[in-house]
Write a protein that holds these residues in place. Sequence first.
Motif, PDB file in Angstrom:
ATOM      1  N   SER A 187      26.348 -62.648 -15.380  1.00  0.00           N
ATOM      2  CA  SER A 187      27.145 -63.802 -14.951  1.00  0.00           C
ATOM      3  C   SER A 187      27.232 -64.834 -16.080  1.00  0.00           C
ATOM      4  O   SER A 187      28.288 -65.430 -16.321  1.00  0.00           O
ATOM      5  N   HIS A 188      26.114 -65.054 -16.796  1.00  0.00           N
ATOM      6  CA  HIS A 188      26.125 -65.981 -17.923  1.00  0.00           C
ATOM      7  C   HIS A 188      26.993 -65.441 -19.060  1.00  0.00           C
ATOM      8  O   HIS A 188      27.718 -66.203 -19.712  1.00  0.00           O
ATOM      9  N   TRP A 189      26.893 -64.149 -19.298  1.00  0.00           N
ATOM     10  CA  TRP A 189      27.694 -63.524 -20.346  1.00  0.00           C
ATOM     11  C   TRP A 189      29.182 -63.718 -20.042  1.00  0.00           C
ATOM     12  O   TRP A 189      29.970 -64.051 -20.927  1.00  0.00           O
ATOM     13  N   MET A 190      29.561 -63.526 -18.795  1.00  0.00           N
ATOM     14  CA  MET A 190      30.953 -63.711 -18.389  1.00  0.00           C
ATOM     15  C   MET A 190      31.401 -65.154 -18.653  1.00  0.00           C
ATOM     16  O   MET A 190      32.516 -65.399 -19.157  1.00  0.00           O
ATOM     17  N   VAL A 191      30.530 -66.133 -18.349  1.00  0.00           N
ATOM     18  CA  VAL A 191      30.900 -67.542 -18.473  1.00  0.00           C
ATOM     19  C   VAL A 191      31.037 -67.962 -19.935  1.00  0.00           C
ATOM     20  O   VAL A 191      31.988 -68.664 -20.299  1.00  0.00           O
ATOM     21  N   ILE A 192      30.112 -67.548 -20.808  1.00  0.00           N
ATOM     22  CA  ILE A 192      30.170 -68.008 -22.195  1.00  0.00           C
ATOM     23  C   ILE A 192      31.268 -67.294 -22.978  1.00  0.00           C
ATOM     24  O   ILE A 192      31.705 -67.787 -24.023  1.00  0.00           O
ATOM     25  N   GLY A 193      31.742 -66.151 -22.485  1.00  0.00           N
ATOM     26  CA  GLY A 193      32.932 -65.515 -23.051  1.00  0.00           C
ATOM     27  C   GLY A 193      32.748 -64.836 -24.396  1.00  0.00           C
ATOM     28  O   GLY A 193      33.739 -64.517 -25.056  1.00  0.00           O
ATOM     29  N   GLN A 194      31.532 -64.582 -24.830  1.00  0.00           N
ATOM     30  CA  GLN A 194      31.301 -63.928 -26.121  1.00  0.00           C
ATOM     31  C   GLN A 194      31.364 -62.403 -25.988  1.00  0.00           C
ATOM     32  O   GLN A 194      30.966 -61.848 -24.978  1.00  0.00           O
ATOM     33  N   GLU A 195      31.876 -61.760 -27.017  1.00  0.00           N
ATOM     34  CA  GLU A 195      31.956 -60.299 -27.091  1.00  0.00           C
ATOM     35  C   GLU A 195      32.507 -59.693 -25.792  1.00  0.00           C
ATOM     36  O   GLU A 195      31.853 -58.856 -25.157  1.00  0.00           O
ATOM     37  N   TYR A 222      32.656 -59.618 -11.730  1.00  0.00           N
ATOM     38  CA  TYR A 222      32.500 -60.082 -13.110  1.00  0.00           C
ATOM     39  C   TYR A 222      33.499 -59.374 -14.029  1.00  0.00           C
ATOM     40  O   TYR A 222      34.077 -59.995 -14.935  1.00  0.00           O
ATOM     41  N   LEU A 223      33.677 -58.072 -13.801  1.00  0.00           N
ATOM     42  CA  LEU A 223      34.571 -57.288 -14.641  1.00  0.00           C
ATOM     43  C   LEU A 223      36.014 -57.771 -14.506  1.00  0.00           C
ATOM     44  O   LEU A 223      36.718 -57.963 -15.514  1.00  0.00           O
ATOM     45  N   ALA A 224      36.463 -57.985 -13.267  1.00  0.00           N
ATOM     46  CA  ALA A 224      37.838 -58.450 -13.045  1.00  0.00           C
ATOM     47  C   ALA A 224      38.053 -59.827 -13.670  1.00  0.00           C
ATOM     48  O   ALA A 224      39.081 -60.083 -14.312  1.00  0.00           O
ATOM     49  N   HIS A 230      40.447 -62.625 -20.526  1.00  0.00           N
ATOM     50  CA  HIS A 230      40.690 -62.128 -21.887  1.00  0.00           C
ATOM     51  C   HIS A 230      41.759 -61.039 -21.853  1.00  0.00           C
ATOM     52  O   HIS A 230      41.641 -60.022 -22.535  1.00  0.00           O
ATOM     53  N   SER A 231      42.791 -61.281 -21.068  1.00  0.00           N
ATOM     54  CA  SER A 231      43.798 -60.240 -20.790  1.00  0.00           C
ATOM     55  C   SER A 231      44.485 -59.705 -22.047  1.00  0.00           C
ATOM     56  O   SER A 231      44.720 -58.497 -22.162  1.00  0.00           O
TER      57      SER A 231
END
Length: 265
Positions: A187-195, A222-224, A230-231
């Motif tokens: 969830s944090h990875w999704m929010v910070i938007g890195q890689e 999270y995937l959607a 990042h479409s």
Amino acid sequence: MKFWNEEEELKAPALLKADIHRIQQELAGHFPEAYIEKLSEQNGGSVVFNAVSVDFENTWSDQDTQPFLPFSFIQPLSYDVYQSNVGTLREWDVTGKKMIFANGGGSYFYYFNFEDNAHEPSVWCLDISVISNHFVASSFDELLMKLSVQEGEPIDATDASVSFLTMEEILELINHGDEDDTLLAHSHWMVIGQEPERLVRELMQRIEQSNNEDQIDSYAGYLAETMINHSEKLKNSLEDVIDLLKSKHLITDLSDLIEWLDEEM
């Protein structure tokens, strides 16, 4: 002032009285009249507002201004969407007679709490970036009065790093934490938007290997969200993601996420 953002079209499902009645029965309550009136105009979609005023400090708004949180999207009201969101709330230990109805900023989910007043549910915000719940408004009518358009730029996730995990911490939790830690990390990875490409591969692998309905629902959400945010960069992966979500139809219903992603193709 208009409510719905007419520049962003949404192929929303029809608002069905049968779904309204079924959900209300399960929640042992009644939806606010103003809420149903809005969805009768359009069953979900982006709104012209981008913020809701709150009375608590948070990692989104500048400390020198009146606190606010992002609020940009009303979810379609259908039984399938409701069921999917029950799993989301459960993953973050939010239980009882509650229903997600809106979101904003990737990690903020707004839900009705019918336990205080079955005929006039209060509005709360689940912030999965710091795993917290906050009271926002005593009613949907009060929420509408708190909506606004913020001209200034909100704090970027990288500027609020004190509240978000770093990539090193995220990967450490994924590699060595338990399932709850892993969900938090993603969830944090999704929010910070890195890689984002790496995140998509990781989430797809988790979904492919899991037979747990709640886990699949969370990772698919999270995937959607990542695919939509990042479409342009992830366009080539969209068809594979949709095929993967369809392959889990015997375990859980991801049709709403699939429809959402289909609109990006």
